[in-house]
Scaffold this active site. Structure first.
Site, PDB file in Angstrom:
ATOM      1  N   CYS A  10     -14.035 -18.022 -24.585  1.00 49.42           N
ATOM      2  CA  CYS A  10     -12.743 -18.677 -24.639  1.00 49.42           C
ATOM      3  C   CYS A  10     -12.974 -20.145 -24.987  1.00 49.42           C
ATOM      4  CB  CYS A  10     -12.042 -18.606 -23.283  1.00 49.42           C
ATOM      5  SG  CYS A  10     -12.020 -16.971 -22.562  1.00 49.42           S
ATOM      6  N   ARG A  35     -13.571 -19.470 -33.302  1.00 49.10           N
ATOM      7  CA  ARG A  35     -14.323 -18.564 -32.438  1.00 49.10           C
ATOM      8  C   ARG A  35     -13.557 -17.302 -32.074  1.00 49.10           C
ATOM      9  NH1 ARG A  35     -15.876 -22.736 -28.043  1.00 49.10           N
ATOM     10  NH2 ARG A  35     -14.805 -21.104 -26.944  1.00 49.10           N
ATOM     11  N   TRP A  81     -10.056 -15.162 -24.903  1.00 52.31           N
ATOM     12  CA  TRP A  81     -10.616 -13.949 -25.520  1.00 52.31           C
ATOM     13  C   TRP A  81     -10.691 -12.974 -24.358  1.00 52.31           C
ATOM     14  CZ3 TRP A  81     -12.545 -11.842 -30.070  1.00 52.31           C
ATOM     15  CH2 TRP A  81     -13.520 -10.853 -29.966  1.00 52.31           C
ATOM     16  N   ASN A 107     -13.453 -19.894 -18.357  1.00 50.11           N
ATOM     17  CA  ASN A 107     -14.222 -19.089 -19.320  1.00 50.11           C
ATOM     18  C   ASN A 107     -15.178 -18.216 -18.541  1.00 50.11           C
ATOM     19  OD1 ASN A 107     -13.236 -20.402 -21.498  1.00 50.11           O
ATOM     20  ND2 ASN A 107     -15.142 -21.443 -22.041  1.00 50.11           N
ATOM     21  N   GLY A 108     -15.527 -17.072 -19.108  1.00 46.06           N
ATOM     22  CA  GLY A 108     -16.574 -16.269 -18.476  1.00 46.06           C
ATOM     23  C   GLY A 108     -15.975 -15.287 -17.490  1.00 46.06           C
ATOM     24  N   GLU A 488     -32.469  -0.852 -37.787  1.00 44.60           N
ATOM     25  CA  GLU A 488     -31.625  -2.040 -37.697  1.00 44.60           C
ATOM     26  C   GLU A 488     -32.313  -3.256 -38.335  1.00 44.60           C
ATOM     27  OE1 GLU A 488     -28.718  -2.718 -37.385  1.00 44.60           O
ATOM     28  OE2 GLU A 488     -28.554  -4.779 -36.692  1.00 44.60           O
ATOM     29  N   LYS A 492     -30.716  -5.449 -41.416  1.00 45.61           N
ATOM     30  CA  LYS A 492     -30.521  -6.903 -41.366  1.00 45.61           C
ATOM     31  C   LYS A 492     -31.125  -7.546 -42.604  1.00 45.61           C
ATOM     32  CE  LYS A 492     -28.046  -7.370 -39.063  1.00 45.61           C
ATOM     33  NZ  LYS A 492     -27.441  -6.268 -38.570  1.00 45.61           N
ATOM     34  N   GLU A 495     -29.091  -6.704 -45.835  1.00 49.20           N
ATOM     35  CA  GLU A 495     -27.758  -7.309 -45.870  1.00 49.20           C
ATOM     36  C   GLU A 495     -27.776  -8.758 -46.336  1.00 49.20           C
ATOM     37  OE1 GLU A 495     -24.780  -6.117 -42.354  1.00 49.20           O
ATOM     38  OE2 GLU A 495     -26.804  -6.553 -41.617  1.00 49.20           O
ATOM     39  N   HIS A 511     -44.754  11.748 -46.487  1.00 49.27           N
ATOM     40  CA  HIS A 511     -44.041  12.818 -47.192  1.00 49.27           C
ATOM     41  C   HIS A 511     -43.275  12.283 -48.402  1.00 49.27           C
ATOM     42  CE1 HIS A 511     -45.187  15.728 -44.193  1.00 49.27           C
ATOM     43  NE2 HIS A 511     -44.812  14.878 -43.242  1.00 49.27           N
ATOM     44  N   LYS A 610     -16.925  -8.301 -42.549  1.00 50.12           N
ATOM     45  CA  LYS A 610     -17.231  -8.216 -41.120  1.00 50.12           C
ATOM     46  C   LYS A 610     -16.654  -6.944 -40.525  1.00 50.12           C
ATOM     47  CE  LYS A 610     -18.778  -9.651 -37.211  1.00 50.12           C
ATOM     48  NZ  LYS A 610     -20.222  -9.375 -37.108  1.00 50.12           N
TER      49      LYS A 610
HETATM   50  C1  G6P Z   1     -19.283  -3.683 -41.363  1.00 52.55           C
HETATM   51  C2  G6P Z   1     -20.073  -4.878 -40.871  1.00 52.55           C
HETATM   52  C3  G6P Z   1     -21.269  -4.405 -40.051  1.00 52.55           C
HETATM   53  C4  G6P Z   1     -20.804  -3.507 -38.923  1.00 52.55           C
HETATM   54  C5  G6P Z   1     -19.960  -2.342 -39.442  1.00 52.55           C
HETATM   55  C6  G6P Z   1     -19.288  -1.596 -38.301  1.00 52.55           C
HETATM   56  O1  G6P Z   1     -20.035  -2.988 -42.303  1.00 52.55           O
HETATM   57  O2  G6P Z   1     -20.521  -5.659 -41.972  1.00 52.55           O
HETATM   58  O3  G6P Z   1     -21.949  -5.532 -39.508  1.00 52.55           O
HETATM   59  O4  G6P Z   1     -21.917  -3.028 -38.243  1.00 52.55           O
HETATM   60  O5  G6P Z   1     -18.921  -2.822 -40.280  1.00 52.55           O
HETATM   61  O6  G6P Z   1     -18.389  -2.468 -37.672  1.00 52.55           O
HETATM   62  P1  G6P Z   1     -17.862  -2.262 -36.189  1.00 52.55           P
HETATM   63  O7  G6P Z   1     -16.855  -3.352 -36.003  1.00 52.55           O
HETATM   64  O8  G6P Z   1     -17.230  -0.900 -36.168  1.00 52.55           O
HETATM   65  O9  G6P Z   1     -19.020  -2.352 -35.282  1.00 52.55           O
END
Ligand code: G6P
Length: 615
Positions: A10, A35, A81, A107-108, A488, A492, A495, A511, A610
């Protein structure tokens, strides 16, 4: 340099001085908008306490203030938030005590919220909102006997958790008292006026001189400045910090990119996601998970569905559920599952994982599973998101708003959520005895410090990034949980660096992909799982024999890997079951530093969004 590494949920802004407080506070809150938040509010002290607050964007609060202005030169404001209670006008901060003479923003999370609320309710207190914050207003008022500082000190002695609290009373005009327990607070020093905020950008247009309130401190703010004390008492001398950042740098807490800032927030994210949900004995309490033990015992299968990084968190989840619960667990891409006529039936549990809670495919797969009789649990970061509203149970990851498109801290919080869920179900099914529960609980409590330790070795990762920055293709390998992390780590890298990268189980390499491993090709191995260590080492030797450049993520006390790898990124030894939490961190940093060397737009990679809310 001061860098803020807290997962803030927040925004806070306070003002004491000669000017009208409400417009200044409104402006400060707007500067914290980046934010993310779901409601906003302001209180001004002027004989009495007057409050305006509204769900939704700050524009709504601004129109409220236009029709019904607040007059006065001392005030506090907040962007919320949601954590306890959905976004709504009533749940928005500030919150007052029943007399209306005391007002707080916070906050928190107050971890012993339920206990405190029950106790106060039993004493006849009535609450307007569902928030943990309102309790604090009641507590401060109860403790008040003429000195607001003493009252706040006594009130926070009852409140466990990681939070920042700001209090104002009509009885003592001209001052604001605040406490920092983990969640950040800064004081901006002006000329005859003083500002209080959760974050520097809120105040940067008024002053460049700041006092940083540290964890465990209380601050009393008036127009002449601020005094800082330990919560338990005793003055603290704090040097004034002069900041020459521009507004954009300030939003990033001094980091060059949001992604890096969010990577560094992860220790706090772990603390917050675990907070109040797990005790030292391994007892788990998940506030919005409603199924009973009988259901937990009846589950015959777990379905995990998600996309992108959330799916990779699901791969870790599958291992955890299968290892801890011995329950068959499938991980399905949501966009596949929704069209695959999946064999979902009762009594199963579907765990839909989504940072945003709005990903179209994930929602569709989750709905389908629910229609087919599965109980739906949402593991999501956004309170009140579509997924959270449609699910039977919700486990909120408390990562705070994530801004970088490439997800890091949200992934981390998803992993933590999965451990908690496994413990919760496992206790009910009788497959997690006290010893295992305590082992995992102990391990989880150590993780924030261990992740912090990995972050401190960022320079080593930045150096290792040079070995990869000019590559054409990169391969990630691992087994079991290490394979899940490799997936993962590879995502990263691709991307944000735009390098071609693939991850596979170490045993799959020979394989097919081994044909592509020639001299200088980077192969990144995650090597933490004792049970399959030797097996993964054979794959390392195979690629080494073909001249690959090997980067390994391994435990600090691994004395073997050094002889085979060109670079070793070390992590503290953890329980093998918990290793993904630490082992993903060097890979996040590696992706970041490779992308940086290649000069890309790290926070906004090309072609990616996003949140993918269309199919
Ligand atoms: C998009 C974002 C990823 C995310 C995916 C799923 O591709 O770029 O970073 O992992 O969506 O999003 P979610 O909000 O469902 O975790």
């Amino acid at each position: 340099m001061y860098q803020e590494v807290h997962a803030r949920m927040c925004g806070i802004m306070g003002y004491v001085g000669p000017r009208q407080a409400a417009p200044l506070i409104l402006d400060g809150l707007r500067r914290l908008e980046y934010r993310g938040y779901d409601s906003a509010g302001i209180a001004v002290a002027n004989g009495d306490i007057h409050v305006r607050k509204a769900e939704g964007k700050i524009g709504r609060l601004a129109s409220l203030l236009e029709t019904d202005p607040l007059h006065g030169t001392v005030g506090i404001g907040h962007t919320r938030w949601a954590t306890h209670g959905v976004p709504s006008d009533v749940n928005a901060h500030p919150h007052r005590d029943p007399s209306g003479r005391f007002v707080v923003v916070h906050n928190g999370i107050i971890e012993n919220f339920h206990e405190l609320r029950e106790r106060l309710s039993a004493e006849g207190h009535l609450f307007e909102s569902e928030t943990d914050t309102e309790i604090l207003a009641h507590l401060v008022a109860l403790e008040y006997d003429g000195d607001i500082v003493a009252a706040v000190r006594r009130a926070v002695a009852h409140a466990e958790g990681a939070y920042a609290l700001v209090v104002m009373t009509a009885n003592e005009p001209g001052r604001i008292v605040a406490v920092r327990r983990v969640s950040p607070l800064i004081v901006g020093l002006g000329d005859g006026e003083t500002f209080l905020a959760s974050d520097i950008p809120a105040v940067l247009q008024h002053t460049r001189d700041f006092l940083i309130v540290e964890d465990g401190e209380l601050v009393v703010v008036d127009a002449d400045g601020a005094t800082i004390e330990h919560i338990e008492g005793g003055r603290v001398d704090r040097a004034v910090m002069h900041v020459d950042w521009d507004a954009e740098q300030a939003e990033k807490g001094g980091y060059e990119h949001f992604m890096l800032k969010e990577i560094h927030e992860q220790p706090a994210v772990i603390t917050e996601t675990v907070g109040g949900r797990l005790d030292g004995e391994g007892e788990v309490w998940l506030e919005d998970v409603h199924f009973d033990d009988a259901f937990a015992r009846a589950i015959d299968r777990v379905w995990i569905t998600a996309c992108g990084t959330a799916l990779h968190a699901g791969l870790v989840g599958r291992e955890i559920f299968q290892r801890i619960l011995r329950l068959p667990t499938a991980v399905e891409y949501a966009h596949e599952m929704r069209y695959a006529d999946p064999l979902v039936s009762a009594p199963s549990l579907t765990v839909a994982i989504s940072q945003s809670g709005e990903t179209a495919d994930t929602l569709a797969a989750a709905r389908l599973a629910r229609q087919k009789g599965s109980r739906l649990l949402a593991l999501t970061n956004v309170v009140g998101s579509t997924l959270s509203r449609e699910a039977d149970d919700v486990l909120y990851t408390r990562a705070g708003p994530e801004i970088s498109v490439a997800s890091t801290k949200a992934y981390m919080a998803m992993l933590i959520g999965e451990y908690l869920l496994a413990l919760r179900i496992g206790r009910a099914r009788g497959v997690v005895d006290e010893a295992l529960s305590q082992r995992v609980a102990h391990g989880l409590h150590l993780l924030p410090a261990q992740v912090e330790h990995v972050l401190q070795a960022e320079n080593d990762v930045a150096k290792a990034a040079h070995r990869i920055a000019d590559a054409q293709d990169v391969y990630f390998i691992g087994r079991g949980l290490d394979y899940a992390v490799a997936m993962e780590g590879s995502l990263k890298l691709k991307e944000i660096s735009y390098l071609h990268s693939e991850a596979m189980p170490a045993g799959e390499l020979k394989h097919g992909t081994l044909a592509l491993v020639t001299a200088g090709v980077p192969v990144i191995v995650v090597l933490t799982q004792g049970a399959v260590y030797d097996k993964t080492m054979s794959a390392v030797q195979e690629v080494k024999a073909r001249g690959a450049t090997v980067l390994a993520v391994a435990y600090e006390d691994d004395a073997t890997i050094g002889a085979f790898a060109d670079e070793v990124l070390r992590i503290p030894r953890t329980d093998d079951l918990l290793s993904p939490v630490a082992s993903i961190v060097p890979l996040q940093l590696l992706a970041y530093h490779v992308a940086r060397l290649r000069g890309h737009d790290i926070d906004q990679p090309r072609n990616l969004a996003k949140s993918v809310t269309v199919e």
